[in-house]
Motif scaffolding. Structure first.
Motif, PDB file in Angstrom:
ATOM      1  N   GLN A   1       0.833  -1.199   0.000  1.00 25.87           N
ATOM      2  CA  GLN A   1       0.000   0.000   0.000  1.00 25.87           C
ATOM      3  C   GLN A   1       0.869   1.250   0.000  1.00 25.87           C
ATOM      4  O   GLN A   1       0.576   2.224  -0.694  1.00 25.87           O
ATOM      5  CB  GLN A   1      -0.950   0.016   1.195  1.00 25.87           C
ATOM      6  CG  GLN A   1      -1.915   1.180   1.170  1.00 25.87           C
ATOM      7  CD  GLN A   1      -2.783   1.185  -0.073  1.00 25.87           C
ATOM      8  OE1 GLN A   1      -3.400   0.198  -0.421  1.00 25.87           O
ATOM      9  NE2 GLN A   1      -2.812   2.308  -0.770  1.00 25.87           N
TER      10      GLN A   1
ATOM     11  N   ASN B   1       0.773   4.116  -2.868  1.00 31.56           N
ATOM     12  CA  ASN B   1       0.528   5.520  -2.522  1.00 31.56           C
ATOM     13  C   ASN B   1       1.600   6.445  -3.070  1.00 31.56           C
ATOM     14  O   ASN B   1       1.340   7.619  -3.297  1.00 31.56           O
ATOM     15  CB  ASN B   1       0.426   5.702  -1.013  1.00 31.56           C
ATOM     16  CG  ASN B   1      -0.856   5.131  -0.458  1.00 31.56           C
ATOM     17  OD1 ASN B   1      -1.813   4.883  -1.183  1.00 31.56           O
ATOM     18  ND2 ASN B   1      -0.872   4.897   0.837  1.00 31.56           N
TER      19      ASN B   1
ATOM     20  N   GLY C   1     -14.856   7.694  -4.072  1.00 33.87           N
ATOM     21  CA  GLY C   1     -14.311   7.057  -2.873  1.00 33.87           C
ATOM     22  C   GLY C   1     -14.186   5.549  -3.051  1.00 33.87           C
ATOM     23  O   GLY C   1     -13.200   4.935  -2.652  1.00 33.87           O
ATOM     24  N   LEU C   2     -15.198   4.963  -3.669  1.00 39.88           N
ATOM     25  CA  LEU C   2     -15.170   3.530  -3.927  1.00 39.88           C
ATOM     26  C   LEU C   2     -14.086   3.186  -4.945  1.00 39.88           C
ATOM     27  O   LEU C   2     -13.363   2.199  -4.789  1.00 39.88           O
ATOM     28  CB  LEU C   2     -16.545   3.077  -4.421  1.00 39.88           C
ATOM     29  CG  LEU C   2     -16.804   1.585  -4.514  1.00 39.88           C
ATOM     30  CD1 LEU C   2     -16.554   0.905  -3.172  1.00 39.88           C
ATOM     31  CD2 LEU C   2     -18.220   1.337  -4.986  1.00 39.88           C
TER      32      LEU C   2
ATOM     33  N   ARG D   1     -11.336   4.884  -5.447  1.00 41.13           N
ATOM     34  CA  ARG D   1     -10.055   5.004  -4.731  1.00 41.13           C
ATOM     35  C   ARG D   1      -9.757   3.727  -3.945  1.00 41.13           C
ATOM     36  O   ARG D   1      -8.640   3.240  -3.929  1.00 41.13           O
ATOM     37  CB  ARG D   1     -10.092   6.178  -3.752  1.00 41.13           C
ATOM     38  CG  ARG D   1      -9.824   7.496  -4.354  1.00 41.13           C
ATOM     39  CD  ARG D   1      -9.645   8.542  -3.245  1.00 41.13           C
ATOM     40  NE  ARG D   1      -9.875   9.849  -3.795  1.00 41.13           N
ATOM     41  CZ  ARG D   1     -11.014  10.512  -3.749  1.00 41.13           C
ATOM     42  NH1 ARG D   1     -12.055   9.993  -3.143  1.00 41.13           N
ATOM     43  NH2 ARG D   1     -11.134  11.697  -4.302  1.00 41.13           N
ATOM     44  N   ARG D   2     -10.792   3.205  -3.297  1.00 43.17           N
ATOM     45  CA  ARG D   2     -10.611   1.996  -2.502  1.00 43.17           C
ATOM     46  C   ARG D   2     -10.278   0.804  -3.398  1.00 43.17           C
ATOM     47  O   ARG D   2      -9.401   0.013  -3.082  1.00 43.17           O
ATOM     48  CB  ARG D   2     -11.871   1.734  -1.677  1.00 43.17           C
ATOM     49  CG  ARG D   2     -11.612   0.826  -0.519  1.00 43.17           C
ATOM     50  CD  ARG D   2     -12.704   0.815   0.518  1.00 43.17           C
ATOM     51  NE  ARG D   2     -14.016   0.535  -0.034  1.00 43.17           N
ATOM     52  CZ  ARG D   2     -15.092   1.265   0.231  1.00 43.17           C
ATOM     53  NH1 ARG D   2     -15.004   2.303   1.032  1.00 43.17           N
ATOM     54  NH2 ARG D   2     -16.251   0.964  -0.291  1.00 43.17           N
ATOM     55  N   HIS D   3     -10.979   0.689  -4.539  1.00 43.16           N
ATOM     56  CA  HIS D   3     -10.691  -0.413  -5.469  1.00 43.16           C
ATOM     57  C   HIS D   3      -9.275  -0.307  -6.022  1.00 43.16           C
ATOM     58  O   HIS D   3      -8.579  -1.309  -6.168  1.00 43.16           O
ATOM     59  CB  HIS D   3     -11.671  -0.422  -6.639  1.00 43.16           C
ATOM     60  CG  HIS D   3     -13.067  -0.814  -6.272  1.00 43.16           C
ATOM     61  ND1 HIS D   3     -13.392  -1.508  -5.140  1.00 43.16           N
ATOM     62  CD2 HIS D   3     -14.228  -0.601  -6.928  1.00 43.16           C
ATOM     63  CE1 HIS D   3     -14.701  -1.711  -5.105  1.00 43.16           C
ATOM     64  NE2 HIS D   3     -15.233  -1.166  -6.172  1.00 43.16           N
TER      65      HIS D   3
ATOM     66  N   GLN E   1      -6.864   1.223  -4.581  1.00 42.70           N
ATOM     67  CA  GLN E   1      -5.955   1.267  -3.443  1.00 42.70           C
ATOM     68  C   GLN E   1      -4.981   2.441  -3.552  1.00 42.70           C
ATOM     69  O   GLN E   1      -3.788   2.314  -3.333  1.00 42.70           O
ATOM     70  CB  GLN E   1      -5.195  -0.056  -3.308  1.00 42.70           C
ATOM     71  CG  GLN E   1      -6.110  -1.251  -3.196  1.00 42.70           C
ATOM     72  CD  GLN E   1      -5.357  -2.541  -3.153  1.00 42.70           C
ATOM     73  OE1 GLN E   1      -4.748  -2.842  -2.137  1.00 42.70           O
ATOM     74  NE2 GLN E   1      -5.390  -3.290  -4.233  1.00 42.70           N
ATOM     75  N   THR E   2      -5.527   3.583  -3.917  1.00 39.21           N
ATOM     76  CA  THR E   2      -4.721   4.784  -4.108  1.00 39.21           C
ATOM     77  C   THR E   2      -5.544   6.010  -3.728  1.00 39.21           C
ATOM     78  O   THR E   2      -6.766   5.990  -3.851  1.00 39.21           O
ATOM     79  CB  THR E   2      -4.246   4.895  -5.569  1.00 39.21           C
ATOM     80  OG1 THR E   2      -3.491   6.093  -5.729  1.00 39.21           O
ATOM     81  CG2 THR E   2      -5.392   4.909  -6.545  1.00 39.21           C
ATOM     82  N   PRO E   3      -4.901   7.067  -3.283  1.00 40.15           N
ATOM     83  CA  PRO E   3      -5.654   8.280  -2.959  1.00 40.15           C
ATOM     84  C   PRO E   3      -6.096   9.058  -4.201  1.00 40.15           C
ATOM     85  O   PRO E   3      -6.886   9.975  -4.094  1.00 40.15           O
ATOM     86  CB  PRO E   3      -4.657   9.103  -2.130  1.00 40.15           C
ATOM     87  CG  PRO E   3      -3.315   8.595  -2.523  1.00 40.15           C
ATOM     88  CD  PRO E   3      -3.494   7.165  -2.915  1.00 40.15           C
TER      89      PRO E   3
ATOM     90  N   PRO F   1      -7.937   8.747  -7.831  1.00 46.15           N
ATOM     91  CA  PRO F   1      -8.687   7.877  -8.743  1.00 46.15           C
ATOM     92  C   PRO F   1      -8.270   8.037 -10.205  1.00 46.15           C
ATOM     93  O   PRO F   1      -8.589   7.191 -11.037  1.00 46.15           O
ATOM     94  CB  PRO F   1     -10.143   8.302  -8.542  1.00 46.15           C
ATOM     95  CG  PRO F   1     -10.064   9.693  -8.048  1.00 46.15           C
ATOM     96  CD  PRO F   1      -8.790   9.787  -7.260  1.00 46.15           C
TER      97      PRO F   1
END
Length: 194
Positions: free
Chosen positions: A26, A30, A124-125, A127-129, A131-133, A135
Motif C-alpha cells: 500500500q 501511494n 471514494g469507492l 479510490r478503494r478499489h 488502493q490509491t488516494p 482515482p
C-alpha cells in the motif's frame, strides 16, 4: 515456556509469510507517480443504467493483457536463470521483460478505472478499489483509447484511429467465452492479435 516460544516462532513466520506485505505494498501504491497527463473518463450519462454484467470486452482485455503480461514475466524468469553468468545481459534483459509486463498492467488498470469512471462509480469507492488516494492515477489517454476500441467507439471524423483504440477493437472482435472455456483470445490464437 514452550507455549511462548511457539507463539514467537508463529509471529516470526507470520512476519516473513507476507502478512506485512499488504501494508508495504500500500505504501508503494501511494507513492507511485500519477500518470503523465492523467485523464478522467467522462461519465456516459446520468440516465444510463449500469449494466447487469461486466461487458465481455472487459473480460477479454483482462484475459489478453494478463496473457501478454505473464509472457513477459516468464521471459524475465527465463532470462534471470539463463544469463546469471552475464550480469550486463542479465539486468538489461530482465528489466526489458519486467517493464513490458508493468506497462501492460498499468494500461489495463487505467482502462478498467476509466470504464468505472464512465459508469459513474463513486470516487471514494474507486479510490478503494484502486488502493490509491488518486482515482485518476492510472487513467491515461492510451487507456481511454483502448477503452474506446473495446466499446466499439469509432475514431473522430477525419482522424486516424489511435493504436490502442485499434488494439481494443481487435480484442473486442475476438470476444471471450464467459463459461470458462478457452477461446481464441485465451489461447493467443486470435488472428487479429498476432
Amino acid at each position: 515456556m514452550a507455549s511462548q516460544a511457539r507463539k514467537n516462532a508463529a509471529r516470526r513466520k507470520q512476519d516473513l509469510s507476507g502478512l506485512n506485505r499488504r501494508a508495504a505494498l500500500q505504501e508503494i501504491r501511494n507513492t507511485l507517480p500519477p500518470a503523465t497527463r492523467p485523464r478522467r473518463a467522462a461519465r456516459l450519462s446520468d440516465t444510463a443504467e449500469a449494466p447487469d454484467a461486466v461487458p465481455a470486452e472487459l473480460v477479454a482485455v483482462v484475459q489478453d493483457f494478463t496473457r501478454w503480461g505473464r509472457h513477459h514475466l516468464d521471459d524475465a524468469v527465463r532470462v534471470a536463470q539463463q544469463y546469471g553468468d552475464h550480469p550486463r545481459d542479465w539486468h538489461r534483459l530482465v528489466l526489458y521483460a519486467l517493464t513490458d509486463a508493468l506497462a501492460y498492467n498499468v494500461l489495463l488498470v487505467g482502462t478498467l478505472a476509466g470504464y468505472l469512471q464512465e459508469q459513474g462509480l463513486d470516487e471514494g469507492l474507486l479510490r478503494r478499489h484502486l488502493q490509491t488516494p488518486d482515482p485518476d492515477r492510472y487513467v491515461t489517454q492510451e487507456a481511454l483509447e483502448l477503452l474506446a476500441g473495446l466499446m466499439g467507439r469509432s475514431a473522430e471524423e477525419g482522424q486516424r484511429e489511435p493504436t490502442w483504440q485499434y488494439v481494443g477493437r481487435q480484442i473486442a472482435e475476438c470476444g471471450v467465452e464467459r463459461n470458462g472455456e478457452e477461446n481464441l483470445v485465451t489461447r493467443g490464437e486470435c488472428p487479429c492479435l498476432r
